[in-house]
Scaffold this active site. Sequence first.
Site, short mmCIF file in Angstrom:
data_model
loop_
_atom_site.label_atom_id
_atom_site.label_comp_id
_atom_site.label_asym_id
_atom_site.label_seq_id
_atom_site.Cartn_x
_atom_site.Cartn_y
_atom_site.Cartn_z
N PRO A 15 -6.60 -30.95 95.76
CA PRO A 15 -6.00 -31.86 94.67
C PRO A 15 -7.36 -32.78 94.13
CG PRO A 15 -5.87 -32.66 96.99
CD PRO A 15 -6.40 -31.18 97.04
N ASN A 63 -20.01 -29.78 103.33
CA ASN A 63 -21.08 -29.94 102.31
C ASN A 63 -22.03 -30.71 103.20
OD1 ASN A 63 -20.61 -32.72 101.46
ND2 ASN A 63 -18.81 -31.64 100.76
N ASP A 101 -13.97 -29.04 96.51
CA ASP A 101 -13.04 -28.48 95.37
C ASP A 101 -12.14 -27.51 96.02
OD1 ASP A 101 -14.49 -29.87 93.38
OD2 ASP A 101 -16.04 -28.46 93.62
N ILE A 104 -8.54 -35.93 93.55
CA ILE A 104 -8.28 -37.50 94.07
C ILE A 104 -8.53 -38.54 92.88
CG2 ILE A 104 -8.63 -39.19 95.76
CD1 ILE A 104 -9.35 -36.94 97.64
N LYS A 115 -12.22 -37.73 83.11
CA LYS A 115 -11.39 -38.32 83.95
C LYS A 115 -10.73 -39.78 83.96
CE LYS A 115 -12.61 -35.47 87.61
NZ LYS A 115 -11.64 -34.79 88.37
N PHE A 157 -18.33 -40.64 91.39
CA PHE A 157 -19.77 -40.28 91.44
C PHE A 157 -19.97 -38.77 90.67
CE2 PHE A 157 -22.44 -42.68 94.36
CZ PHE A 157 -21.86 -43.87 94.28
N LYS A 183 -8.82 -18.52 116.68
CA LYS A 183 -10.06 -18.30 116.34
C LYS A 183 -10.54 -16.74 115.77
CE LYS A 183 -14.69 -18.46 118.32
NZ LYS A 183 -15.41 -17.99 119.33
#
Length: 396
Positions: free
Chosen positions: A301, A205, A274, A303, A337, A319, A284
């Site tokens: 997972p 990302n 994710d 975290i 969370k 975050f 390849k």
Amino acid sequence: MSRVLLGISGGIAAYKACELVRLLVRAGHEVRVVATPHALEFVSPLALQALSGHPLRSELFSLSEEDRISHIELADWAEVFAVAPATANLLAKLANGLADDLLTTVALATQAPLVVAPAMNVNMFDHPATQENLERLAKRGARLVGPGTGELACGWTGAGRLVDLEAIVGAIERAGSSDDLRGEVVLLSAGPTAEPIDPVRVLTNRSSGRMGFALAEAAARRGAEVVLVAGPVAQPTPAGVERVDVETAREMQDAVLGSLERATIAIFSAAVADYSVERPTASKLKRESSESLTLRLVRNPDILGQVIERRRGQTVVGFAAETEDLLANARAKLERKGCDLIVANDVSRSDIGFDVSENEVAIVGPAPEQVVEVPRRSKREVAERILDRVLEVRRG
Ligand SMILES: Cc1cc2nc3c(=O)[nH]c(=O)nc-3n(C[C@H](O)[C@H](O)[C@H](O)COP(=O)(O)O)c2cc1C
């Protein structure tokens, strides 16, 4: 971020003071400038004023300023007092406590730490008078930075050059930083993860890691022991920071959980994928092998969730990168969370967030009134505000 009072004295290197002001302002500091009358022979007051965004001060007996005894106001305002360049004359005055112009008067009146960057001809520098003055200043706690050695403006070669401006900025920042995180161990994650598709391709990302690296730098400067678990990013390691480089979410999980026990504060700014590819191929993937390609992804997972399960007294900060309903989504994540704070930012905007140097965040606590909005600032300043808030939470 500090309030920096920059004193400039009348050496040839005074012309570099404009760039120094610019660097300090860019680093997020508020800068006011006091110049000796001789300094203004070398550098334009207008330039210093425009770059600092505050009136340039040079005169002690100013009809327009001294109605408020403003030299004392200036002395009290400063969190760091830095003199760059410091002439041999100025060093002598500072060492002897003279106060015959605005700069030296403020120097006696301020309680801010003093940073001194000498610059002069090599023989002036080597002169026993100058050396004794420097020694006296150092004994009194002044932080001396430089001089550098090399070719001097006067044609001589040797010690006397104004050191690199980055070194002066560093000395100012060290002098201005508080030690309020001493004794804390801050575990941070930063950057993206990269999930392999085959030996040469990855799913990743746009996270640059800048926010997490700014947090690591600020925490270390404020006295914390810092462990920074970093995904693949091109950021230099901040001074005093222990860095663990990882690629995938699983590697990040192992590194984070491996350091969690010794941490007292854990901040997770990494943009962890994710999903990862269920079966990355060992060789390849060939373009001609098929018209379309389907990758099966499996969930990575959680975290943060695992950290919350295993935590023992750590303050945990997550975050949330959101594109809509910033505050509502951040609060939902915080509740889901079970962390202490969520730093929420709007990644749909191109001027803040991912891969840019500025950010604008909301630091969300459990109660609806516990939202601290940090307007658009450098990531460095945002990092300082996040750490301020973390400390408030730790201190109840
Ligand atoms: C062209 C020129 C360059 C100078 N460069 C320096 C210098 O780099 N370092 C220094 O200590 N003095 C230098 N001086 C001498 C100072 O300007 C002089 O000692 C003055 O009194 C310093 O005043 P101040 O410390 O109040 O600013 C220079 C003088 C001139 C004319």
